[in-house]
Design an enzyme around this catalytic site. Structure first.
Site, PDB file in Angstrom:
ATOM      1  N   LEU A 258      38.430  79.320  78.380  1.00 24.38           N
ATOM      2  CA  LEU A 258      38.066  80.407  77.354  1.00 24.38           C
ATOM      3  C   LEU A 258      39.038  81.671  77.844  1.00 24.38           C
ATOM      4  O   LEU A 258      39.569  82.095  77.098  1.00 24.38           O
ATOM      5  CB  LEU A 258      36.557  80.687  77.540  1.00 24.38           C
ATOM      6  CG  LEU A 258      36.160  81.871  76.297  1.00 24.38           C
ATOM      7  CD1 LEU A 258      36.656  81.519  74.922  1.00 24.38           C
ATOM      8  CD2 LEU A 258      34.977  82.188  76.427  1.00 24.38           C
ATOM      9  N   TYR A 259      38.934  81.726  79.014  1.00 23.42           N
ATOM     10  CA  TYR A 259      39.739  82.873  79.638  1.00 23.42           C
ATOM     11  C   TYR A 259      41.119  82.728  79.013  1.00 23.42           C
ATOM     12  O   TYR A 259      41.894  83.844  78.660  1.00 23.42           O
ATOM     13  CB  TYR A 259      39.922  82.889  80.969  1.00 23.42           C
ATOM     14  CG  TYR A 259      40.742  83.654  81.840  1.00 23.42           C
ATOM     15  CD1 TYR A 259      40.530  85.248  81.571  1.00 23.42           C
ATOM     16  CD2 TYR A 259      41.818  83.319  82.338  1.00 23.42           C
ATOM     17  CE1 TYR A 259      41.479  86.194  82.247  1.00 23.42           C
ATOM     18  CE2 TYR A 259      42.977  84.215  82.991  1.00 23.42           C
ATOM     19  CZ  TYR A 259      42.662  85.798  82.739  1.00 23.42           C
ATOM     20  OH  TYR A 259      43.546  86.430  83.282  1.00 23.42           O
ATOM     21  N   ALA A 260      41.900  81.717  79.053  1.00 18.25           N
ATOM     22  CA  ALA A 260      43.128  81.362  78.785  1.00 18.25           C
ATOM     23  C   ALA A 260      43.166  81.637  77.209  1.00 18.25           C
ATOM     24  O   ALA A 260      44.276  82.203  76.756  1.00 18.25           O
ATOM     25  CB  ALA A 260      43.541  79.971  78.932  1.00 18.25           C
ATOM     26  N   THR A 262      41.442  83.602  75.432  1.00 24.41           N
ATOM     27  CA  THR A 262      41.382  84.947  75.050  1.00 24.41           C
ATOM     28  C   THR A 262      42.652  85.610  75.205  1.00 24.41           C
ATOM     29  O   THR A 262      43.077  86.732  74.598  1.00 24.41           O
ATOM     30  CB  THR A 262      40.340  85.799  75.843  1.00 24.41           C
ATOM     31  OG1 THR A 262      40.466  85.781  77.210  1.00 24.41           O
ATOM     32  CG2 THR A 262      38.787  85.132  75.305  1.00 24.41           C
ATOM     33  N   LYS A 263      43.406  85.343  76.341  1.00 23.67           N
ATOM     34  CA  LYS A 263      44.617  85.922  76.597  1.00 23.67           C
ATOM     35  C   LYS A 263      45.670  85.545  75.567  1.00 23.67           C
ATOM     36  O   LYS A 263      46.700  86.269  75.129  1.00 23.67           O
ATOM     37  CB  LYS A 263      45.191  85.569  77.975  1.00 23.67           C
ATOM     38  CG  LYS A 263      44.390  86.303  79.105  1.00 23.67           C
ATOM     39  CD  LYS A 263      44.690  87.795  79.214  1.00 23.67           C
ATOM     40  CE  LYS A 263      44.145  88.451  80.216  1.00 23.67           C
ATOM     41  NZ  LYS A 263      44.079  89.967  80.197  1.00 23.67           N
TER      42      LYS A 263
END
Length: 456
Positions: A258-260, A262-263
């Site tokens: 999810l971090y990736a 969002t980026k």
């Protein structure tokens, strides 16, 4: 005589009864008055408590726990009439202006978000030392120990960099800053970091990395003049890409976390604001940054802590039993890349939220170009710390981590001369020296230095 004595006694008794009656009336009045005062004080305290609860309450307790702000830094105290030391007042505005004012001719005026963070603090100091104006912005959340962020803040204050405490989603506060200072650039480094934590608190990533970015760009596009924006994307956007080394031309539509995601969403949002509003935007894809004042949630940091405390450390292997490797990039090299991107960023072309012409849109890898197996990282730390690690080899869980990263930085080299110069052994030596000093492990300093001398 007896009658007279009896009369006197009767008068005395009546007088005492009357005085007693007066005392009771007086006591009753005092009691009633005290009760009223006590009631009003209790009511006032209750109203204050209700107000504090209403201002600070958030339905998602985990997200609020990470992004809590000082009561004084909310929109209530960040309006033009504010007098808080954090959100307004003449003295506060003076500090904002002083910090943002360049000391060299044609120097930049940069708003650095996430200034109390790892990369943000290093970049802020580097810009200030060369004479640029720098204003920091940070919410000091507790994703990791806030005391480390406060220590970085103290370091920034020594370098005449003021940090405004606030949240990216506080539009009034951001607009106030842009009203006070005509920023030439924004270095946007604030974000919810970490791949694994997204599985525990996904909303914090949406709030910071997407909503916070949009809010910042909304304020920037309406500013006059519009600033050029350089912001932190991530090497995580390459996700499940198997081509090596990673190039800006490779696909980035298969995020593994999810971090990736969002980026990657941030890169698409940047494209939109560039296309519609003429904002000059540069995205930087960082590859595993490490060094002094680093993040405690990173492997090199907690490996060092656990090795010193005699705890076992988990070393991941891929599902096909291969070593996990990372393109570890030393902080000084990342700072050079950030400054290079700022210096070559062209002016935004919009005015008052309207695009006047085509604007610059870029994305770059910032890595070290030399992937190192995590096992090698541990070996270097063992040598520097003079202690053998208790290793626990396990298969990499399916939590969003990727097995291998390798940066192609030829584009950044072509456009602003980016060239990493610090190898992992040299960079870790500097980190360990800082670590044992910061945490007061003095005996280790001598051991580390003597070991380094023997190895030289």
């Amino acid at each position: 005589m007896p009658l007279s004595a009896t009369g006197d006694t009767s008068k005395t008794v009546k007088l005492e009864r009357y005085n007693s009656y007066l005392r009771k009336i007086h006591s009753t009045k005092v009691l009633k008055a005290s009760s009223k005062v006590l009631f009003r004080a209790t009511l006032l305290i209750a109203l204050v408590l209700v107000l504090l609860f209403a201002v600070n309450y958030h339905p998602h307790s985990d997200s609020h726990h990470l992004h809590r702000r000082s009561f004084l830094s909310t929109g209530l105290f960040s309006s033009s009439s504010a007098s808080s030391s954090l959100g307004g007042g003449a003295a506060w505005e003076k500090r904002v202006r002083q910090s943002s004012t360049a000391k060299r001719q044609h120097g930049l005026s940069v708003l650095v978000t996430g200034a109390a963070g790892f990369v943000g603090s290093h970049c802020s100091i580097a810009l200030r030392k060369r004479g640029d104006g720098v204003l920091g912005f940070d919410n000091f959340n507790d994703y990791y120990d806030p005391s480390l962020k406060r220590a970085r803040q103290h370091l920034l204050e020594k370098n005449q960099v003021f940090i405004v405490e606030g949240d990216l989603n506080d539009g009034p506060l951001l607009r106030k800053l842009f009203d006070i200072v005509p920023f030439t650039h924004v270095l946007h480094l604030a974000a919810q970091a970490g791949v694994r934590y997204a599985m525990k608190n996904p909303q914090s990533y949406i709030s910071s990395n997407i909503a916070g970015l949009v809010n910042l760009l909304e304020v920037a596009k309406a500013a006059n003049p519009q600033p050029a924006v350089v912001w932190a994307s991530s090497s995580s956007v390459y996700g499940l890409n198997t081509e090596n080394p990673f190039s800006e031309e490779h696909r980035t539509d298969q995020p593994a976390s999810l971090y990736a995601a969002t980026k990657k969403a941030g890169e698409e949002i940047a494209h939109t604001y560039n296309h519609i509003y003429g904002l000059s935007l540069t995205g930087l894809r960082f590859f595993t940054v490490y060094g002094p004042w680093g993040r405690p949630d990173m492997a090199y940091f907690f490996f060092t802590k656990d090795i010193l405390h005699g705890k076992s450390i988990d070393i991941y292997r891929t599902q096909d039993n291969q070593e996990v490797a990372r393109d570890f990039t030393y902080i000084d090299d990342i700072v050079k890349g950030c400054v290079g991107a700022l210096d070559t960023a062209e002016k935004s072309t919009g005015s008052g939220g309207k695009k006047r012409g085509p604007a610059q849109l870029r994305v770059y890898n910032l890595g070290n170009t030399s992937p190192v197996p995590v096992g090698r990282l541990v070996s270097i730390l063992e040598g520097l710390l003079g202690t053998k690690a208790k290793k626990h080899l396990i298969k990499m869980p399916r939590n969003g981590d990727v097995p291998y990263t390798h940066a192609n930085v030829s584009l950044a080299y072509r456009d602003f001369g980016y060239k990493p110069t610090t190898d992992l052994a040299a960079g870790l030596r500097k980190f360990v020296k800082w670590y044992v000093s910061y945490y007061g492990i003095q005996p280790r300093v001598k051991k580390e230095n003597s070991h380094a001398d023997e190895s030289a």
